[in-house]
Design a protein around this motif. Structure first.
Motif, mmCIF file in Angstrom:
data_model
loop_
_atom_site.group_PDB
_atom_site.id
_atom_site.type_symbol
_atom_site.label_atom_id
_atom_site.label_comp_id
_atom_site.label_asym_id
_atom_site.label_seq_id
_atom_site.Cartn_x
_atom_site.Cartn_y
_atom_site.Cartn_z
ATOM 1 N N SER A 321 73.885 52.744 -22.917
ATOM 2 C CA SER A 321 75.159 52.962 -23.610
ATOM 3 C C SER A 321 76.297 52.155 -23.000
ATOM 4 O O SER A 321 77.360 52.029 -23.601
ATOM 5 N N GLN A 322 76.072 51.605 -21.787
ATOM 6 C CA GLN A 322 77.121 50.832 -21.120
ATOM 7 C C GLN A 322 76.524 49.563 -20.517
ATOM 8 O O GLN A 322 75.364 49.554 -20.085
ATOM 9 N N ALA A 323 77.343 48.511 -20.496
ATOM 10 C CA ALA A 323 76.960 47.244 -19.860
ATOM 11 C C ALA A 323 78.008 46.912 -18.813
ATOM 12 O O ALA A 323 79.212 47.019 -19.080
ATOM 13 N N THR A 324 77.559 46.534 -17.614
ATOM 14 C CA THR A 324 78.484 46.194 -16.536
ATOM 15 C C THR A 324 79.075 44.809 -16.766
ATOM 16 O O THR A 324 78.359 43.863 -17.078
ATOM 17 N N THR A 330 70.057 44.951 -18.956
ATOM 18 C CA THR A 330 68.840 45.151 -19.743
ATOM 19 C C THR A 330 69.065 46.280 -20.744
ATOM 20 O O THR A 330 69.615 47.333 -20.393
ATOM 21 N N ILE A 331 68.659 46.068 -21.967
ATOM 22 C CA ILE A 331 68.779 47.110 -22.998
ATOM 23 C C ILE A 331 67.520 47.970 -22.934
ATOM 24 O O ILE A 331 66.423 47.531 -23.313
ATOM 25 N N GLU A 332 67.675 49.178 -22.375
ATOM 26 C CA GLU A 332 66.548 50.086 -22.224
ATOM 27 C C GLU A 332 66.318 50.858 -23.520
ATOM 28 O O GLU A 332 67.267 51.199 -24.254
ATOM 29 N N TYR A 333 65.049 51.153 -23.811
ATOM 30 C CA TYR A 333 64.722 51.939 -25.002
ATOM 31 C C TYR A 333 63.486 52.774 -24.724
ATOM 32 O O TYR A 333 62.784 52.582 -23.715
ATOM 33 N N PHE A 369 75.237 40.363 -22.063
ATOM 34 C CA PHE A 369 76.221 39.894 -21.095
ATOM 35 C C PHE A 369 77.596 39.983 -21.737
ATOM 36 O O PHE A 369 77.844 39.401 -22.782
ATOM 37 N N MET A 370 78.519 40.734 -21.072
ATOM 38 C CA MET A 370 79.860 40.941 -21.619
ATOM 39 C C MET A 370 80.898 40.629 -20.548
ATOM 40 O O MET A 370 80.663 40.878 -19.360
ATOM 41 N N LYS A 371 82.065 40.105 -20.969
ATOM 42 C CA LYS A 371 83.047 39.591 -20.021
ATOM 43 C C LYS A 371 84.347 40.374 -19.985
ATOM 44 O O LYS A 371 85.182 40.128 -19.110
ATOM 45 N N CYS A 401 81.437 47.772 -22.700
ATOM 46 C CA CYS A 401 81.542 47.022 -21.444
ATOM 47 C C CYS A 401 82.392 47.815 -20.449
ATOM 48 O O CYS A 401 83.514 48.233 -20.769
ATOM 49 N N VAL A 402 81.872 48.048 -19.242
ATOM 50 C CA VAL A 402 82.580 48.836 -18.232
ATOM 51 C C VAL A 402 82.578 48.086 -16.912
ATOM 52 O O VAL A 402 81.788 47.171 -16.687
#
Length: 834
Positions: A321-324, A330-333, A369-371, A401-402
């Motif tokens: 639910s969050q990307a650093t 990695t998108i876990e499922y 990947f988020m900036k 993105c957090v």
């Protein structure tokens, strides 16, 4: 005449009547007869072995006393004499208790009666006393439940019982429970002996046979209590979640578990991950479970069963639910079957990724990947089964993105080194105390939730009180005065600013405060012997009570003897010892004061030397004499060459030294190994008897051509066998030598686990991935290989486990000479060849 006779007759009748009415009062002893001492309990096997003396006092000579026993316990009690005439004012009689082992005798009441009769046989007094029959226990035996042979579980109840010997012993039982921490846990044990522990540990359970408040006999057993497995459930096709009653971190490892199917076949566990509280753990298996099969999992103490579910997937769910920010995520499922079990590792299929990302992108490896913190991405996953193309599952979710989430674990330390510390070292510990007069450097790191270090774009430091402590923005620290300040760390990461605050104590620079002597009184002989010395070890502490190193100390020994100045005491700076020699010194008592000066600070200690002449006669005795009971093997500028410890056998007469005696043989041992006089060569299991001599020179440091070899640290036992003329027999005496090494050993840092290039040998791979703060890696040992790492050939991509490395480090000794020391350092790390 008749009237006169009548009056006389009447008077005689009156006198006779009076004599009949008034009894004759006997002359009594002082008081009424009574027992001098009575007993409430008569113990068959007490100190008197069942015999008790009863003394009846206040008797008259000639009185007859008849003794008898009555009551429920009279069959077990007898008196020595049933009837006896008093010869004086007291009379003794012995009462004997004998139960013949009859349980029925326990606590039976008896009454001892003494009836006192006059010489004429008339009953005058009755004296009686009562007591209960008692048997002291001679032994207590505890019977433990069969589970105590292994381990007990927290929260369970276990019945303990005890047995008294003899069986008719009359005491009360008391149970006590003591933990390995020394605390009392008797509340875990009921009066009936039911033990119900509420936390894990090792306990001593003791049963005491009590008479009053005194324990007559005791017995004890030691039991181990562990937390038990509360539940085990399957969470994925190859995973089990196990829950315990307590925190099991540091107690259980993956190898402690055995998983078997109904047929008894083992399923091997691969890894284990603990929850935050340590009560739950996820066990990942090497192979998958089979649908509908019942499995059991045991830790050798508790066993639980579960029925596996590995059914066809019916639901796809995105777990992330969050990307650093600035980090590939990695998108876990998960793919769930109808029972909610993740079966994604079993049901292969094609996974398609789509993402609408603001200020970011989906990488070629399908990582996000988020900036920009706060921005979102809408991710859609589509699963198509490999075995059944009609089985298609989809899920969409929004990922935000957090910033990196820091854990509670940070490191903030101040050291005098300009190199960053090895945080992974077992001995590593944060330091937040500094001393005036020393320059320090600051090192800080914060960890993400996965324990990876957060790479801040910038770090700066600030002191809350620059008048007490100055710190540069880069972290260089100058302590100014005593006190406590806060150092504020400002960290910048992905445009966000984070601050941390740490309390730092500034202490006065350590200085010499007190010196301590191993003894302040030494008895010596004045016999002439050029090798005869005694020693007083000198240690020091600073103003904080911590050990203070004696380096470059100036020493002065003041002779306090006004009438006779004896040159007895000198100071040995290299060994921090007072050296005493009394050959040909006049008998007497000599006092001295040692003053040590370090950096302008002085400390003193006084000692006395008592000198005696050898007596003409006296008992001949022997003692082992060793010039150092302990020795530090660290290299410093005080070390000038090889180091030895001297061992002799001293002969005494009347407690006064006479000479050194020869011994017929000697052994030096440590941990089951035997050593020669050169301890630096190591030991062997083969018995090694050293030849007869009058001294041993034990070498602890060997310095040759710039190479130093050190003896192993630890405690050595030195035994000397000699012939004693006084005993006309061979005797053996032993002493110990403890070697320590306070030298800073080289520290290994793991720079990387994958080499930056393709290395030809295991040694090259170790040198590529590992680094040292002091020294060079010259060899290594590879787990599973018999030959040294320099001969283990590698190919690109090979993995090896470096068990240990050989390190050569250089130190300086006296005269500026460089010497090298070789260390073997454990590593235990798997490395990948580039």
């Amino acid at each position: 005449m008749f009237k006169t006779m009548k009056r006389l007759l009447a008077a005689a009748c009156v006198f006779a009547l009076v004599a009949t009415v008034l009894p004759t009062v006997p002359v009594r002893a002082a008081g009424v007869p009574k027992f001098k001492k009575t007993y409430t309990g008569l113990y068959e096997n007490g100190t008197g072995k069942g015999k008790y003396t009863y003394t009846l006092q206040n008797l008259q000579k000639g009185q007859i006393v008849k003794w008898s026993v009555s009551g429920a316990g009279k069959a077990y009690v007898s008196v020595k004499k049933a009837s006896k005439t008093a010869a004086k004012s007291t009379m003794d009689n012995i009462v004997t208790v004998k139960t013949n082992g009859k349980t029925a005798a326990k606590n039976k009441k008896i009454t001892l009666t003494a009836k006192v009769y006059s010489k004429a046989g008339k009953l005058q007094y009755t004296v009686s006393t009562s007591a209960k029959i008692k048997v002291k226990p001679t032994k207590v035996t505890i019977t433990a439940p069969k589970e105590a042979d292994n381990v007990l579980s927290v929260g369970e109840s276990y019945a303990f019982s005890y047995k008294l010997t003899p069986v008719n012993a009359t005491s009360t039982n008391q149970w006590t429970v003591t933990g390995e921490d020394g605390k009392d846990y008797s509340e875990y044990m009921s009066s009936a002996g039911v033990f119900k522990p509420v936390k894990a540990g090792i306990y001593t359970i003791k049963a005491s046979a009590m008479i009053g408040k005194k324990a007559i006999k005791t017995a004890s057993v030691v039991v181990e209590v562990v937390d038990y497995m509360v539940n085990a459930r399957q969470t994925a096709a190859n995973k089990i979640e196990v829950t315990y009653s307590g925190d099991m971190r540091g107690i259980l490892e993956v190898d402690n578990f055995t998983v078997t199917n109904a047929a008894g076949a083992n399923i091997v566990a691969k890894s284990l991950d603990f929850s935050a509280d340590g009560k739950s753990m996820t066990i990942t298996m090497f192979s998958n479970f089979k649908d509908g099969v019942t499995y059991s999992i045991t830790d050798d103490v508790t066993t639980r069963e579960f029925k596996a579910s590995v059914g066809t997937p019916v639901k796809l769910e995105i777990l992330t639910s969050q990307a650093t920010v600035d980090k590939e995520t990695t998108i876990e499922y998960a793919l769930y079957d109808k029972n909610g079990i993740d079966v994604s590792v079993v049901y292969e299929g094609k996974m398609e990724y789509e993402a609408e990302v603001t200020n970011g992108y989906l990488t070629d490896g399908n990582k996000l990947f988020m900036k920009t913190i706060g921005k979102t991405a809408t991710v859609t996953l589509k699963y198509t089964s490999k075995s059944d193309s009609s089985l298609v599952l989809t899920d969409s979710d929004v990922i935000t993105c957090v910033a990196a989430v820091t854990s509670d674990k940070t490191n903030f330390t101040l050291t005098t080194s300009t190199s960053a510390p090895d945080y992974s070292a077992v001995t590593y510990k944060d330091n937040r105390k500094v001393s005036i007069g020393t320059t320090y450097y600051t090192y800080f790191r914060a960890l993400d939730t996965d324990d990876s270090e957060i790479k801040y774009s910038s770090l700066s430091f600030e002191s809350s009180d620059p008048d007490t402590l100055i710190i540069s923005a880069a972290g260089k620290v100058t302590p100014i005065k005593n006190g406590t300040v806060k150092i504020i760390v400002t960290a910048v990461y992905a445009g966000e600013t984070y601050t941390y605050s740490y309390d730092v104590t500034i202490a006065e620079a350590a200085y010499l405060k007190k010196i301590k002597l191993s003894t302040d009184r030494v008895n010596m002989s004045n016999v002439y012997n050029p090798e005869y010395y005694q020693y007083i070890d000198v240690t020091a502490t600073d103003q904080y009570g911590e050990d203070f190193p004696l380096n470059e100390e100036a020493a002065n020994i003041a002779d306090n003897n006004n009438s006779y100045k004896a040159n007895i005491a000198t100071y040995d700076a290299a060994n921090n010892q007072i050296k005493l020699r009394t050959s040909n010194v006049a008998s007497g008592t000599y006092s001295y004061t040692l003053t040590l000066t370090c950096n302008g600070k002085k400390a003193t200690a006084s000692f006395t030397v008592v000198v005696s002449s050898v007596p003409v006669t006296g008992e001949t005795t022997y003692e082992i004499e060793i010039d150092k009971k302990t020795a530090d093997l660290s290299l410093s500028k005080d070390v000038v060459g090889n180091q030895y410890v001297t061992v002799r056998l001293a002969q005494y007469r009347g407690g006064v030294f006479v000479s050194y005696a020869s011994f017929s043989s000697a052994t030096v041992t440590k941990n089951g190994e035997y050593f020669s006089t050169d301890l630096t060569l190591g030991g062997s299991t083969a018995v090694k008897n050293l030849t007869a001599s009058n001294r041993l020179y034990l070498q602890v440091l060997d310095i040759n051509n710039g190479v130093c070899r050190k003896a192993d640290t630890g405690t050595y036992t030195i035994s000397l066998q000699y012939y004693s003329a006084a005993d006309k027999a061979y005797k053996t005496q032993a002493t110990t030598l403890t070697l320590t090494d306070t030298q800073d050993r080289p520290e290994v840092q793991i720079d990387r686990t994958t080499a930056t290039k393709s290395c030809g040998t295991a040694l090259e791979l170790a040198q590529n991935c590992l680094s040292l703060n002091n020294g060079a890696i010259t060899e290594c040992v590879v787990t599973g290989e018999a030959e040294p790492g320099s001969k283990v050939i590698l190919k690109s991509g090979d993995q090896i486990n470096i068990r240990s490395i050989t390190v050569v480090t250089t130190y300086k000794i006296a005269g500026g000479q460089d010497v090298t020391v070789t260390y073997t350092i454990s590593v235990g790390k798997t490395l990948t060849n580039g």
